[in-house]
Scaffold this motif. Sequence first.
Motif, PDB file in Angstrom:
ATOM      1  N   LEU A 325       0.826  -1.203   0.000  1.00 39.86           N
ATOM      2  CA  LEU A 325       0.000   0.000   0.000  1.00 39.86           C
ATOM      3  C   LEU A 325       0.856   1.246   0.000  1.00 39.86           C
ATOM      4  O   LEU A 325       0.581   2.228  -0.716  1.00 39.86           O
ATOM      5  CB  LEU A 325      -0.948  -0.012   1.208  1.00 39.86           C
ATOM      6  N   ASN A 326       1.893   1.209   0.790  1.00 40.23           N
ATOM      7  CA  ASN A 326       2.782   2.386   0.836  1.00 40.23           C
ATOM      8  C   ASN A 326       3.468   2.583  -0.521  1.00 40.23           C
ATOM      9  O   ASN A 326       3.641   3.716  -1.006  1.00 40.23           O
ATOM     10  CB  ASN A 326       3.818   2.218   1.943  1.00 40.23           C
ATOM     11  N   ASP A 327       3.899   1.446  -1.108  1.00 42.31           N
ATOM     12  CA  ASP A 327       4.544   1.551  -2.430  1.00 42.31           C
ATOM     13  C   ASP A 327       3.570   2.123  -3.474  1.00 42.31           C
ATOM     14  O   ASP A 327       3.931   3.003  -4.275  1.00 42.31           O
ATOM     15  CB  ASP A 327       5.030   0.173  -2.886  1.00 42.31           C
ATOM     16  N   ALA A 328       2.316   1.615  -3.416  1.00 43.76           N
ATOM     17  CA  ALA A 328       1.320   2.102  -4.363  1.00 43.76           C
ATOM     18  C   ALA A 328       1.028   3.584  -4.119  1.00 43.76           C
ATOM     19  O   ALA A 328       0.831   4.369  -5.065  1.00 43.76           O
ATOM     20  CB  ALA A 328       0.028   1.284  -4.225  1.00 43.76           C
ATOM     21  N   LYS A 329       1.022   3.952  -2.862  1.00 44.10           N
ATOM     22  CA  LYS A 329       0.757   5.358  -2.520  1.00 44.10           C
ATOM     23  C   LYS A 329       1.870   6.248  -3.059  1.00 44.10           C
ATOM     24  O   LYS A 329       1.628   7.314  -3.636  1.00 44.10           O
ATOM     25  CB  LYS A 329       0.620   5.487  -1.009  1.00 44.10           C
ATOM     26  N   GLN A 330       3.116   5.790  -2.907  1.00 45.70           N
ATOM     27  CA  GLN A 330       4.248   6.602  -3.387  1.00 45.70           C
ATOM     28  C   GLN A 330       4.222   6.721  -4.925  1.00 45.70           C
ATOM     29  O   GLN A 330       4.469   7.799  -5.469  1.00 45.70           O
ATOM     30  CB  GLN A 330       5.558   5.959  -2.935  1.00 45.70           C
ATOM     31  N   GLN A 331       3.881   5.575  -5.584  1.00 44.96           N
ATOM     32  CA  GLN A 331       3.827   5.628  -7.047  1.00 44.96           C
ATOM     33  C   GLN A 331       2.716   6.576  -7.516  1.00 44.96           C
ATOM     34  O   GLN A 331       2.865   7.343  -8.455  1.00 44.96           O
ATOM     35  CB  GLN A 331       3.584   4.226  -7.621  1.00 44.96           C
ATOM     36  N   GLN A 334       3.843  10.012  -7.116  1.00 41.33           N
ATOM     37  CA  GLN A 334       4.815  10.391  -8.142  1.00 41.33           C
ATOM     38  C   GLN A 334       4.109  10.658  -9.491  1.00 41.33           C
ATOM     39  O   GLN A 334       4.489  11.554 -10.240  1.00 41.33           O
ATOM     40  CB  GLN A 334       5.848   9.270  -8.305  1.00 41.33           C
ATOM     41  N   GLN A 335       3.094   9.863  -9.794  1.00 44.90           N
ATOM     42  CA  GLN A 335       2.400  10.053 -11.077  1.00 44.90           C
ATOM     43  C   GLN A 335       1.555  11.326 -11.054  1.00 44.90           C
ATOM     44  O   GLN A 335       1.386  12.015 -12.074  1.00 44.90           O
ATOM     45  CB  GLN A 335       1.501   8.843 -11.382  1.00 44.90           C
ATOM     46  N   VAL A 336       1.021  11.633  -9.932  1.00 39.51           N
ATOM     47  CA  VAL A 336       0.136  12.803  -9.836  1.00 39.51           C
ATOM     48  C   VAL A 336       0.921  14.101  -9.789  1.00 39.51           C
ATOM     49  O   VAL A 336       0.505  15.146 -10.264  1.00 39.51           O
ATOM     50  CB  VAL A 336      -0.799  12.660  -8.628  1.00 39.51           C
ATOM     51  N   ALA A 337       2.096  14.061  -9.240  1.00 39.92           N
ATOM     52  CA  ALA A 337       2.874  15.301  -9.004  1.00 39.92           C
ATOM     53  C   ALA A 337       3.133  16.086 -10.281  1.00 39.92           C
ATOM     54  O   ALA A 337       2.951  17.314 -10.317  1.00 39.92           O
ATOM     55  CB  ALA A 337       4.186  14.926  -8.310  1.00 39.92           C
ATOM     56  N   PRO A 338       3.549  15.518 -11.476  1.00 46.46           N
ATOM     57  CA  PRO A 338       3.818  16.334 -12.662  1.00 46.46           C
ATOM     58  C   PRO A 338       2.564  16.988 -13.231  1.00 46.46           C
ATOM     59  O   PRO A 338       2.626  17.997 -13.935  1.00 46.46           O
ATOM     60  CB  PRO A 338       4.382  15.306 -13.657  1.00 46.46           C
ATOM     61  N   ALA A 339       1.417  16.365 -12.896  1.00 48.16           N
ATOM     62  CA  ALA A 339       0.209  16.922 -13.513  1.00 48.16           C
ATOM     63  C   ALA A 339      -0.457  17.971 -12.657  1.00 48.16           C
ATOM     64  O   ALA A 339      -1.563  18.404 -12.954  1.00 48.16           O
ATOM     65  CB  ALA A 339      -0.772  15.794 -13.810  1.00 48.16           C
ATOM     66  N   LYS A 340       0.159  18.363 -11.582  1.00 47.58           N
ATOM     67  CA  LYS A 340      -0.467  19.368 -10.701  1.00 47.58           C
ATOM     68  C   LYS A 340      -0.624  20.722 -11.389  1.00 47.58           C
ATOM     69  O   LYS A 340      -1.611  21.406 -11.217  1.00 47.58           O
ATOM     70  CB  LYS A 340       0.368  19.536  -9.425  1.00 47.58           C
ATOM     71  N   SER A 353      -8.939  11.493  -2.252  1.00 49.95           N
ATOM     72  CA  SER A 353      -9.788  10.405  -2.732  1.00 49.95           C
ATOM     73  C   SER A 353      -9.017   9.129  -2.865  1.00 49.95           C
ATOM     74  O   SER A 353      -9.497   8.047  -2.514  1.00 49.95           O
ATOM     75  CB  SER A 353     -10.405  10.800  -4.088  1.00 49.95           C
ATOM     76  N   VAL A 354      -7.799   9.275  -3.329  1.00 51.65           N
ATOM     77  CA  VAL A 354      -6.967   8.073  -3.481  1.00 51.65           C
ATOM     78  C   VAL A 354      -6.637   7.451  -2.131  1.00 51.65           C
ATOM     79  O   VAL A 354      -6.715   6.267  -1.933  1.00 51.65           O
ATOM     80  CB  VAL A 354      -5.688   8.424  -4.268  1.00 51.65           C
ATOM     81  N   GLU A 355      -6.313   8.356  -1.207  1.00 58.31           N
ATOM     82  CA  GLU A 355      -5.958   7.825   0.135  1.00 58.31           C
ATOM     83  C   GLU A 355      -7.140   7.148   0.779  1.00 58.31           C
ATOM     84  O   GLU A 355      -6.989   6.104   1.378  1.00 58.31           O
ATOM     85  CB  GLU A 355      -5.482   8.982   1.015  1.00 58.31           C
ATOM     86  N   ILE A 356      -8.288   7.656   0.647  1.00 60.88           N
ATOM     87  CA  ILE A 356      -9.478   7.035   1.268  1.00 60.88           C
ATOM     88  C   ILE A 356      -9.720   5.691   0.648  1.00 60.88           C
ATOM     89  O   ILE A 356      -9.981   4.697   1.342  1.00 60.88           O
ATOM     90  CB  ILE A 356     -10.700   7.953   1.101  1.00 60.88           C
ATOM     91  N   PHE A 357      -9.599   5.609  -0.618  1.00 59.23           N
ATOM     92  CA  PHE A 357      -9.817   4.319  -1.278  1.00 59.23           C
ATOM     93  C   PHE A 357      -8.771   3.299  -0.849  1.00 59.23           C
ATOM     94  O   PHE A 357      -9.076   2.155  -0.568  1.00 59.23           O
ATOM     95  CB  PHE A 357      -9.783   4.562  -2.804  1.00 59.23           C
ATOM     96  N   THR A 358      -7.611   3.759  -0.758  1.00 57.80           N
ATOM     97  CA  THR A 358      -6.522   2.834  -0.392  1.00 57.80           C
ATOM     98  C   THR A 358      -6.664   2.353   1.051  1.00 57.80           C
ATOM     99  O   THR A 358      -6.485   1.181   1.356  1.00 57.80           O
ATOM    100  CB  THR A 358      -5.171   3.532  -0.574  1.00 57.80           C
ATOM    101  N   GLU A 359      -6.993   3.219   1.946  1.00 57.14           N
ATOM    102  CA  GLU A 359      -7.161   2.820   3.372  1.00 57.14           C
ATOM    103  C   GLU A 359      -8.353   1.897   3.538  1.00 57.14           C
ATOM    104  O   GLU A 359      -8.310   0.968   4.371  1.00 57.14           O
ATOM    105  CB  GLU A 359      -7.333   4.058   4.233  1.00 57.14           C
ATOM    106  N   ASP A 360      -9.433   2.064   2.828  1.00 56.87           N
ATOM    107  CA  ASP A 360     -10.583   1.144   2.954  1.00 56.87           C
ATOM    108  C   ASP A 360     -10.196  -0.246   2.525  1.00 56.87           C
ATOM    109  O   ASP A 360     -10.567  -1.245   3.175  1.00 56.87           O
ATOM    110  CB  ASP A 360     -11.755   1.657   2.084  1.00 56.87           C
ATOM    111  N   ASP A 361      -9.434  -0.294   1.417  1.00 58.72           N
ATOM    112  CA  ASP A 361      -9.003  -1.631   0.997  1.00 58.72           C
ATOM    113  C   ASP A 361      -8.105  -2.279   2.046  1.00 58.72           C
ATOM    114  O   ASP A 361      -8.209  -3.483   2.325  1.00 58.72           O
ATOM    115  CB  ASP A 361      -8.248  -1.510  -0.339  1.00 58.72           C
TER     116      ASP A 361
END
Length: 425
Positions: A325-331, A334-340, A353-361
């Motif tokens: 989960l941590n690895d997926a969160k970091q990736q 990283q993917q979201v950062a250039p598109a800010k 939204s991503v964090e909430i989804f990830t923590e529920d899983d």
Amino acid sequence: MAPALLLAPQSQIMWALLKPMVGLDPKEANLFKQPIIQSRLEPLLGSHYAGAVQLLETADKIQQEGPLFYVVSKYTPVPELAEKAGFVWNSETNQMAVLMVSGGAPQVFAEKLNAEVAAQIPVWPQELSDYTDPAKLQQQALNKAKQQLTDKIPVPTEVAPLVNTVTGLKDIKGQTKALIGDKQQSLVDNALSPLTEAKRNAEQQIQQVKDQSTSAVLDPMNDAKQQAQQQIQQVKDQSTSAVLDQMNDAKQQAQQQIQQVKDQSTSAVLDPMNDAKQQAQQQIQQVKDQSTSAVLSPVMETKQQAQQQIQQVKDQSTSAVLDPLNDAKQQAQQQVAPAKTNINIPLTQTTSSVEIFTEDDLAAELATEQQSIQAEQSQRVNALQQQIVIAEQQLQQASTAEDRKKIELQLQQLKTTLDLLKATH
């Protein structure tokens, strides 16, 4: 005078014995069983003693006539032995005499007054005069002989009147002689009356003096006897008291000694027993401590190991879940950062939204993992409970102490493991 003086004490004792018995039945009064009388009659009568006493005890009373105390039989229980018997004791001479009549012939047994006089004719009471008066005995013998001749030689009828006439004349002569004799006796009695009266008075005075003398002798004797009896009784009481006191003291001492011996024996027995008991209890306690330590040490070690393993499993499970989960969160970051810069949607909202989804899983996966662990623990708890029930049944059926000990240790380990599982569950 000397013999009379020597006989006086015994005569007084006989007087004191017989005087109160006058008028009593000799058999009921045991007259002839009195030692002072029996001891004199047995040597006097010899082989005739038993028969004479048997006749004399048929008398109805003991009688007194002046200085004479006497007993006369009333009938004979043994006719072939004797027809009549009489006993007399003369208080003036202290002489005993017994008369036995057999076949009309009297036989006299009389004590000798002293060694110098070979024999002395005893004085008899009036009731026995028919058997002791020589004139009467002679007349009885003549009458008996005459009767026997008449029976043997019958008188002819022709001579019978003459014989009767002669007999009548003899009777008249005898009666005349008797009348003359009675008249002479009357004259003699009248002449001797003053002397007889004086003699009677003298005899009464002598009797009174005897009674007083007897009382004077016997009263001090009775008083002395009573005093002696009292003194003897006092000595007996004192002796009895002294003996009983000594016996009671000895008994108490013996009881004390016995109690001491009992106490010492009990102490000697119980002290080693108490010491041995204490030592045994200490040894048992040591064995219990050692057994408990031996049982609990592996259990505690097993518990610690189990806790460590559980903690490792938890850490590993958490790491296995959280690391991806941590690895997926970091990736994702990283993917979201250039598109800010090109996207007007706030980055914070997207990341949230991503964090909430990830923590529920992650929570779902953790819940699933915990349910699996709890299911395994529940199965292990059920299995341990079944093993405990089986061990308890085996413990009840165990036949030897060694088997019981093994099962108890096994049962203790199972219960400890069950407690640990319940604590971590």
